[in-house]
Write an enzyme that holds these catalytic residues in place. Structure first.
Site, mmCIF file in Angstrom:
data_model
loop_
_atom_site.group_PDB
_atom_site.id
_atom_site.type_symbol
_atom_site.label_atom_id
_atom_site.label_comp_id
_atom_site.label_asym_id
_atom_site.label_seq_id
_atom_site.Cartn_x
_atom_site.Cartn_y
_atom_site.Cartn_z
ATOM 1 N N GLU A 94 0.847 -1.201 0.000
ATOM 2 C CA GLU A 94 0.000 0.000 0.000
ATOM 3 C C GLU A 94 0.882 1.250 0.000
ATOM 4 O O GLU A 94 1.739 1.417 0.862
ATOM 5 C CB GLU A 94 -0.913 0.002 1.228
ATOM 6 N N GLY B 8 -19.559 5.973 0.201
ATOM 7 C CA GLY B 8 -20.738 5.668 1.009
ATOM 8 C C GLY B 8 -20.845 4.190 1.318
ATOM 9 O O GLY B 8 -21.590 3.791 2.218
ATOM 10 N N ALA C 248 4.369 -0.056 -4.899
ATOM 11 C CA ALA C 248 4.916 -0.928 -5.937
ATOM 12 C C ALA C 248 5.432 -0.046 -7.063
ATOM 13 O O ALA C 248 4.825 0.974 -7.403
ATOM 14 C CB ALA C 248 3.841 -1.872 -6.442
ATOM 15 N N ARG D 24 -25.526 9.708 -12.787
ATOM 16 C CA ARG D 24 -24.607 10.702 -12.252
ATOM 17 C C ARG D 24 -24.048 11.630 -13.326
ATOM 18 O O ARG D 24 -23.920 12.840 -13.119
ATOM 19 C CB ARG D 24 -23.443 9.991 -11.550
ATOM 20 N N HIS E 9 -15.101 8.582 -10.490
ATOM 21 C CA HIS E 9 -14.732 7.211 -10.872
ATOM 22 C C HIS E 9 -14.188 7.223 -12.295
ATOM 23 O O HIS E 9 -14.724 7.907 -13.171
ATOM 24 C CB HIS E 9 -15.963 6.310 -10.802
ATOM 25 N N GLU F 166 -11.291 -0.757 -9.457
ATOM 26 C CA GLU F 166 -11.305 0.380 -10.379
ATOM 27 C C GLU F 166 -10.091 0.425 -11.289
ATOM 28 O O GLU F 166 -10.090 1.152 -12.288
ATOM 29 C CB GLU F 166 -11.415 1.689 -9.579
ATOM 30 N N ALA G 181 -19.889 -0.128 -7.737
ATOM 31 C CA ALA G 181 -18.448 -0.296 -7.530
ATOM 32 C C ALA G 181 -18.141 -1.243 -6.381
ATOM 33 O O ALA G 181 -17.217 -2.060 -6.477
ATOM 34 C CB ALA G 181 -17.788 1.056 -7.272
#
Length: 585
Positions: A163, A176, A285, A411, A522, A551, A566
């Site tokens: 991470e 959400g 990474a 959206r 997104h 994603e 998602a």
């Protein structure tokens, strides 16, 4: 360790050379964070800060915890409040510094010395380290954690997650957390008819038929099963209600406890810890290692160590999209430039996409970038007060006080409609009853406080008073509300054909209006995968040993992702990647 009872006391040299002196004792201080108060207690001797105790942290869990801990550690280490915090949690980091500074005001210390610039230690030569693993996962967001857990459950003895940020969660953490699942337990209780086929058609249509039907089929057919896996195996709690997101033909979006993605990430982290999965934080990474046409590992780098992680089973890329990388956005879609804010965390910069492309992966749909319609005009953050709209309890109006779009449209449609209005802003109008019914005041009290403090939300006894706060045409807004109430009374929206049940507004206050703008939310494009989550190269062949989920992948949602799809996506393909990385070797 309980979240709000963190005690830090690490060795620090006495720095009397700086003229630092304190009145020995323990002092309390607080400051306002991005979304809540931060309270600390600081213990000092005559010439040193000895201990910092975090009493309360009202900011976003997990994300803010790492920031406060880092600030406290650095204050103790360098004996100064002018220290580095955590990228992606700048507001919390600054608030933690201020809380500590405020605590020490009564200690008699020289404020200038307390806030002096410090010389941080630099590692000139990185230590080299090679580790042998079964599976390496890039990214500790929702998709990465699900993938790692599933790989472990399917026989991997050694699974590590890399991470780049100081905290887990990625975009899932600040979302959400709603999960679209056909035939779910709440639908059955409410008598709502749904099916995987209906969900499949909604996803395909919502993305203008640009998504890959095979991938969409996998998502639609596994969404419910994997929601139950989250609930029953991971221990994720869901509320006893749903939301109706634009583009869905029926209400099917499950809501996690407290209506944020924190619940999902918290429970996934607990399960990962239980299974012995190690997460390397602040270790991005940098390169995929390919040998004999197969991915065999990952190179990564921390502040002290140059790592080579060898993976005898495979690598899973789950590093998210590129919503926070303006240069990359412009490369694929010139309309989404630096003038558009982003809801994403700062770490969502497309690193995994770039790494995969370098080993031959094909990219799909990179030009399709979605904006979320109701976001913070200051920071770009997604505003949960907007859930009143998703619950069907509000209308969107412009500066002129008129509605201009169906509130439950897609959206992208709502976002583009907002951009065409005066000032490219929208105002969400609702009454007290709908605020209570939607639960936003209860679940997102810190956000509501933030909105009030920054004059982005008003509560008033009359429509006129609320409208005047933002300079909205009050007479026109009153007419708009009356007209909408007539539509609700007759059961049909004659202007925009709004879906769902139309609930009239009470004509007695209080009333609320929130100011909002669209922001990048997104990126639909990314690495091409197949139904087994295997990464595909530019020649249409499988890249052995390389999988993708979340994603970072493309060709599922087409031109536009429907709200709450998602979380289903990252769970379904995360589990598939975790299983197949172990079974296909």
């Amino acid at each position: 360790m309980e979240r709000n009872k963190i005690i830090l006391g690490i060795f620090a040299l006495t720095l009397s050379a700086y003229g630092m002196s304190f009145k020995e004792g323990t002092y309390a201080g607080e400051a306002k964070g991005y979304r809540g108060d931060i309270k600390v207690e600081v213990k000092v001797s005559s010439d040193k800060i000895e201990e910092i105790r975090i009493l309360e942290n009202g900011d976003t869990p997990i994300l803010s915890d790492s920031a406060i801990k880092r600030v406290a550690e650095n204050v103790l280490k360098y004996q100064s409040t002018r220290v580095d915090g955590v990228a992606g949690a700048t507001g919390t980091s600054k608030a933690a510094q201020m809380a500590i500074r405020n605590a020490l005001k009564s200690s008699g210390v020289d404020a200038k010395e307390l806030n002096r610039k410090v010389k941080t230690e630099e590692v000139r030569t990185l230590m080299k380290k090679e580790l042998k693993e079964n599976v390496v996962v890039i990214g500790a967001g929702g998709a990465g954690l699900v993938s790692a857990i599933e790989a472990k459950l399917n026989g991997a003895e050694k699974v590590v997650v890399l991470e780049k940020m100081a905290f887990a969660g990625g975009n899932t953490l600040i979302s959400g957390g709603e999960y679209a699942a056909p035939n779910n337990w709440i639908q059955k209780k409410q008598g709502i008819k749904d099916s995987p086929d209906t969900f499949y058609n909604d996803i395909l249509k919502g993305g203008d038929n640009e998504g890959n039907p095979k991938l969409i089929r996998v998502l639609a057919d596994n969404a419910l099963k994997d929601a139950e896996w989250l609930k029953d195996f991971i221990g994720m709690e869901f509320e006893d209600r749903q939301l109706f997101f634009g583009g869905h033909s029926v209400e099917r979006s499950l809501v996690p406890k407290d209506a944020t993605g924190v619940e999902m990430i918290k429970k996934l982290l607990a399960k990962a810890d239980e299974l012995g999965i190690e997460i390397y934080y602040e270790t991005p990474a940098t390169e995929l290692i390919m040998k004999n046409d197969r991915i065999v590992g990952v190179k990564a780098k921390s502040s002290t160590t140059d790592y080579t992680f060898l993976a005898d089973k495979g690598v899973i890329i789950a590093s998210g999209g590129f919503g926070s990388n303006v240069e990359m956005r412009i490369k694929y879609n010139k309309d989404v430039d630096e003038n558009i804010l982003s809801t994403n965390t700062v770490g969502i910069t497309g690193d995994g996409i770039v790494m995969a492309e370098k080993v031959g992966a094909k990219l799909e749909d990179m030009e399709f970038i979605q904006t979320y319609p109701t976001c913070d005009p200051i920071s770009g953050a997604l505003l949960y007060f907007g859930d009143v709209r998703l619950a069907g309890g509000s209308i969107l109006v412009n500066q002129e006080g008129k509605r201009f779009v169906e509130e439950l449209e897609r959206r992208d449609v709502i976002s583009m409609a907002i951009k065409e209005q005066t000032g490219s802003v929208a105002y969400q109008f609702c009454d007290e009853a709908q605020v209570e019914l939607s639960g936003v005041a209860k679940h997102h009290a810190k956000e509501v406080e933030y909105l009030f403090n920054n004059k982005l939300l008003v509560k008033a006894d009359t429509i006129e008073e609320a409208a005047n706060f933002f300079g909205i045409d009050s007479k026109e807004l009153e007419n708009t509300v009356k007209k909408y109430n007539e539509y609700a009374k007759n059961g049909k929206d004659l202007e925009f054909n709004k879906r769902g049940k139309l609930t009239p507004f009470e004509m007695q206050g209080p009333f609320y209006i929130m100011k909002a703008v669209p922001a990048v939310h997104h990126t639909m494009g990314g690495i091409k995968i197949d139904e087994k989550a295997r990464v595909i190269d530019t020649n249409g062949n499988v890249i052995k040993g390389l999988y993708g989920a979340g994603e970072v992948t493309g060709d599922i949602h087409g031109t536009n992702r429907l709200g709450s799809d998602a979380i289903a996506d990252i769970t379904v393909f995360g589990r598939i990647a975790g299983k197949n990385v172990m079974s296909e070797n």
